[in-house]
Scaffold this motif. Structure first.
Motif, mmCIF file in Angstrom:
data_model
loop_
_atom_site.group_PDB
_atom_site.id
_atom_site.type_symbol
_atom_site.label_atom_id
_atom_site.label_comp_id
_atom_site.label_asym_id
_atom_site.label_seq_id
_atom_site.Cartn_x
_atom_site.Cartn_y
_atom_site.Cartn_z
ATOM 1 N N THR A 340 11.845 5.354 6.569
ATOM 2 C CA THR A 340 10.420 5.558 6.814
ATOM 3 C C THR A 340 9.621 4.316 6.468
ATOM 4 N N VAL A 341 9.892 3.738 5.308
ATOM 5 C CA VAL A 341 9.163 2.532 4.888
ATOM 6 C C VAL A 341 9.428 1.388 5.861
ATOM 7 N N ALA A 342 10.676 1.200 6.262
ATOM 8 C CA ALA A 342 10.987 0.133 7.217
ATOM 9 C C ALA A 342 10.238 0.352 8.527
ATOM 10 N N GLY A 343 10.155 1.605 8.990
ATOM 11 C CA GLY A 343 9.425 1.889 10.219
ATOM 12 C C GLY A 343 7.945 1.615 10.086
ATOM 13 N N GLN A 344 7.362 1.955 8.934
ATOM 14 C CA GLN A 344 5.938 1.686 8.708
ATOM 15 C C GLN A 344 5.657 0.192 8.727
ATOM 16 N N ILE A 345 6.492 -0.572 8.065
ATOM 17 C CA ILE A 345 6.282 -2.024 8.011
ATOM 18 C C ILE A 345 6.507 -2.648 9.381
ATOM 19 N N GLU A 346 7.508 -2.153 10.111
ATOM 20 C CA GLU A 346 7.755 -2.676 11.454
ATOM 21 C C GLU A 346 6.555 -2.430 12.362
ATOM 22 N N ARG A 347 5.961 -1.244 12.295
ATOM 23 C CA ARG A 347 4.765 -0.970 13.119
ATOM 24 C C ARG A 347 3.611 -1.882 12.725
ATOM 25 N N PHE A 348 3.449 -2.095 11.443
ATOM 26 C CA PHE A 348 2.391 -2.989 10.978
ATOM 27 C C PHE A 348 2.646 -4.408 11.471
ATOM 28 N N TYR A 349 3.870 -4.857 11.351
ATOM 29 C CA TYR A 349 4.258 -6.201 11.803
ATOM 30 C C TYR A 349 3.909 -6.394 13.278
ATOM 31 N N ASP A 350 4.257 -5.429 14.099
ATOM 32 C CA ASP A 350 3.982 -5.532 15.536
ATOM 33 C C ASP A 350 2.480 -5.528 15.811
ATOM 34 N N HIS A 351 1.736 -4.701 15.076
ATOM 35 C CA HIS A 351 0.307 -4.553 15.346
ATOM 36 C C HIS A 351 -0.473 -5.824 15.018
ATOM 37 N N VAL A 352 -0.109 -6.499 13.922
ATOM 38 C CA VAL A 352 -0.874 -7.670 13.500
ATOM 39 C C VAL A 352 -0.364 -8.955 14.123
ATOM 40 N N GLY A 353 0.660 -8.877 14.946
ATOM 41 C CA GLY A 353 1.182 -10.071 15.599
ATOM 42 C C GLY A 353 2.218 -10.812 14.796
ATOM 43 N N GLY A 354 2.757 -10.158 13.777
ATOM 44 C CA GLY A 354 3.788 -10.760 12.942
ATOM 45 C C GLY A 354 3.243 -11.339 11.653
ATOM 46 N N PHE A 355 4.040 -11.283 10.607
ATOM 47 C CA PHE A 355 3.733 -11.951 9.344
ATOM 48 C C PHE A 355 5.043 -12.176 8.616
ATOM 49 N N GLY A 356 5.071 -13.178 7.757
ATOM 50 C CA GLY A 356 6.330 -13.597 7.169
ATOM 51 C C GLY A 356 6.503 -13.317 5.696
ATOM 52 N N HIS A 357 5.473 -12.751 5.044
ATOM 53 C CA HIS A 357 5.541 -12.507 3.609
ATOM 54 C C HIS A 357 4.938 -11.144 3.308
ATOM 55 N N LEU A 358 5.714 -10.272 2.687
ATOM 56 C CA LEU A 358 5.219 -8.970 2.251
ATOM 57 C C LEU A 358 5.145 -8.974 0.735
ATOM 58 N N LEU A 359 3.930 -8.820 0.215
ATOM 59 C CA LEU A 359 3.688 -8.796 -1.219
ATOM 60 C C LEU A 359 3.672 -7.334 -1.650
ATOM 61 N N LEU A 360 4.719 -6.921 -2.365
ATOM 62 C CA LEU A 360 4.948 -5.514 -2.674
ATOM 63 C C LEU A 360 4.371 -5.165 -4.029
ATOM 64 N N MET A 361 3.300 -4.399 -4.030
ATOM 65 C CA MET A 361 2.801 -3.882 -5.294
ATOM 66 C C MET A 361 3.519 -2.568 -5.552
ATOM 67 N N GLY A 362 4.635 -2.640 -6.284
ATOM 68 C CA GLY A 362 5.493 -1.489 -6.489
ATOM 69 C C GLY A 362 5.445 -0.942 -7.893
ATOM 70 N N GLN A 363 4.464 -1.397 -8.672
ATOM 71 C CA GLN A 363 4.270 -0.862 -10.015
ATOM 72 C C GLN A 363 2.777 -0.825 -10.297
ATOM 73 N N ALA A 364 2.313 0.254 -10.849
ATOM 74 C CA ALA A 364 0.905 0.353 -11.232
ATOM 75 C C ALA A 364 0.744 1.496 -12.224
ATOM 76 N N GLY A 365 -0.261 1.358 -13.067
ATOM 77 C CA GLY A 365 -0.657 2.451 -13.936
ATOM 78 C C GLY A 365 0.457 2.986 -14.810
ATOM 79 N N HIS A 366 0.673 4.308 -14.699
ATOM 80 C CA HIS A 366 1.610 4.999 -15.583
ATOM 81 C C HIS A 366 3.010 5.123 -14.980
#
Length: 396
Positions: A340-366
């Motif tokens: 699911t996550v790969a599909g979401q990022i792939e759709r985003f990639y296609d929509h914005v015309g491509g990008f080469g760096h994904l900055l993952l905020m994978g920790q926050a708060g508690h």
């Protein structure tokens, strides 16, 4: 595509929000338990090490006078990461150069971190968020101009090797600039500049710097990237590759969609905790007065139902008021199982015309350490290979 683990290094153990007016600038540091804060730093550094072990890169940022980010001196943390990681590139995004009095000192700090990491440093520059005008006792007027003069001075200091040069600019004055040591990377470490609106993108394109944007979603991100691409075409510059563009989002990968969504809900602390007093949102001169007035009206409308009625309907939602489903739909959050996550990022990639760096905020708060590590490992092991099939350059 390059992937970067990013944590705001928050101190989340706060009193009832009703007991304080703003999490930024005025929240007393007496609420901090130093032993607890030290323990948080131990785990945050360990999580960056896990990212390095998993083949991800690492990213740090800097903020001041806020519980949302304990990293008030990012070059120190970047120097630590230079020695406790071995493979990851280290992105500092970024140095708030418009709030710093001495750009040459920034050039020295970054050169030393680049040496300590044996050339693994990417250096980012930011204007600085409006809340920190008060926290750093700086002027909100002409911050963008100060930022660009500072960047020019820093990059010249890095790349000049034949003795001192004199700098007499509009904002900064140095009689003899000759930094020791110089950076490991030649002629300079890779440079990033942030932009969250299209108006900021053209000048970044003029220099060929990497552009990073944060939580701007499908349409906002595409608009910013398109200005960069259009500027390159107008100026006859080379067509920018995906490596010129970076995007930061809240990301959590679970074993199942349900587990991924549960993790994402914990990440929303970052959006929901950012209680800021109105006087710190739009300091006079930080943005054009028309935009400042519109921003203040929108902020008041979101928090005042009577004003909503007076304006004839609901105002545009801010991120803190959106549901998780809405945030995923907007491209602010990527969450679910690996597929699911790969599909979401792939759709985003296609929509914005491509990008080469994904900055993952994978920790926050508690979110606990074990949860953070599970999300990181699952992304590295199960999402990255799927994305590589989509974003890897085609070779013939």
């Amino acid at each position: 595509m390059q992937h970067w683990h990013f944590s705001e290094t928050a101190y989340p153990y706060l009193p009832d929000p009703d007991s304080y007016g703003s999490i930024r600038v005025t929240l007393p540091n007496g609420v901090i338990d130093p032993e607890r804060a030290a323990g948080l730093w131990d785990r945050y550094i360990r999580e960056w090490q896990v990212a390095d072990e998993c083949g991800l890169n690492v990213m740090v940022n800097e903020h001041h006078s806020t519980a949302t980010c304990m990293n008030s001196v990012a070059p120190v943390v970047a120097g630590v990461l230079a020695r406790v990681t071995s493979r990851a590139r280290i992105l500092l995004l970024g140095n708030p150069v418009a709030n710093r009095k001495d750009p040459v000192r920034i050039a020295e700090e970054m050169a030393l971190v680049d040496l300590l990491s044996h050339g693994r440093l990417d250096v980012g520059f930011v204007r600085g968020v409006p809340y920190e005008v008060s926290a750093t006792n700086t002027k909100p007027i002409r911050m963008t101009e100060r930022m660009w003069e500072a960047i020019e001075l820093v990059t010249r200091a890095w790349s000049t090797h034949d003795g001192p040069f004199n700098w007499e600019g509009e904002f900064f004055h140095h009689r003899q600039v000759n930094i020791w040591p110089r950076p490991y990377q030649e002629p300079t470490p890779p440079v990033w500049v942030t932009a969250v609106s299209p108006t900021s993108a053209a000048r970044i394109a003029d220099h060929g710097y990497r552009l990073g944007t944060f939580l701007t979603g499908y349409e906002g991100t595409r608009a910013v990237y398109q200005v960069y691409r259009d500027r390159c075409a107008e100026q006859g510059l080379p067509t920018p590759g995906d490596d010129r563009f970076g995007y930061a989002a809240l990301v959590y990968t679970g074993r199942t969609d349900e587990e991924g969504l549960d993790g994402a809900r914990k990440l929303l602390w970052y959006l929901h905790s950012n209680k800021v007093a109105t006087e710190f949102l739009y300091p006079p001169g930080y943005i054009p007065y028309q935009l400042r007035a519109a921003g203040l009206r929108a902020h008041s409308a979101v928090h005042d139902p009577a004003l909503l009625r007076d304006q004839g309907g609901p105002a545009k939602k801010d991120l803190a008021s959106m549901s998780l489903d809405e945030l995923i739909e907007q491209g602010i959050v990527f969450a679910g199982s690996a597929s699911t996550v790969a599909g979401q990022i792939e759709r985003f990639y296609d929509h914005v015309g491509g990008f080469g760096h994904l900055l993952l905020m994978g920790q926050a708060g508690h979110m606990e350490h074990d949860e953070t590590v599970r999300g990181l490992r699952r992304f590295a092991e199960d999402v990255v290979p799927r994305l590589d099939r989509v974003t890897a350059p085609v070779t013939v």
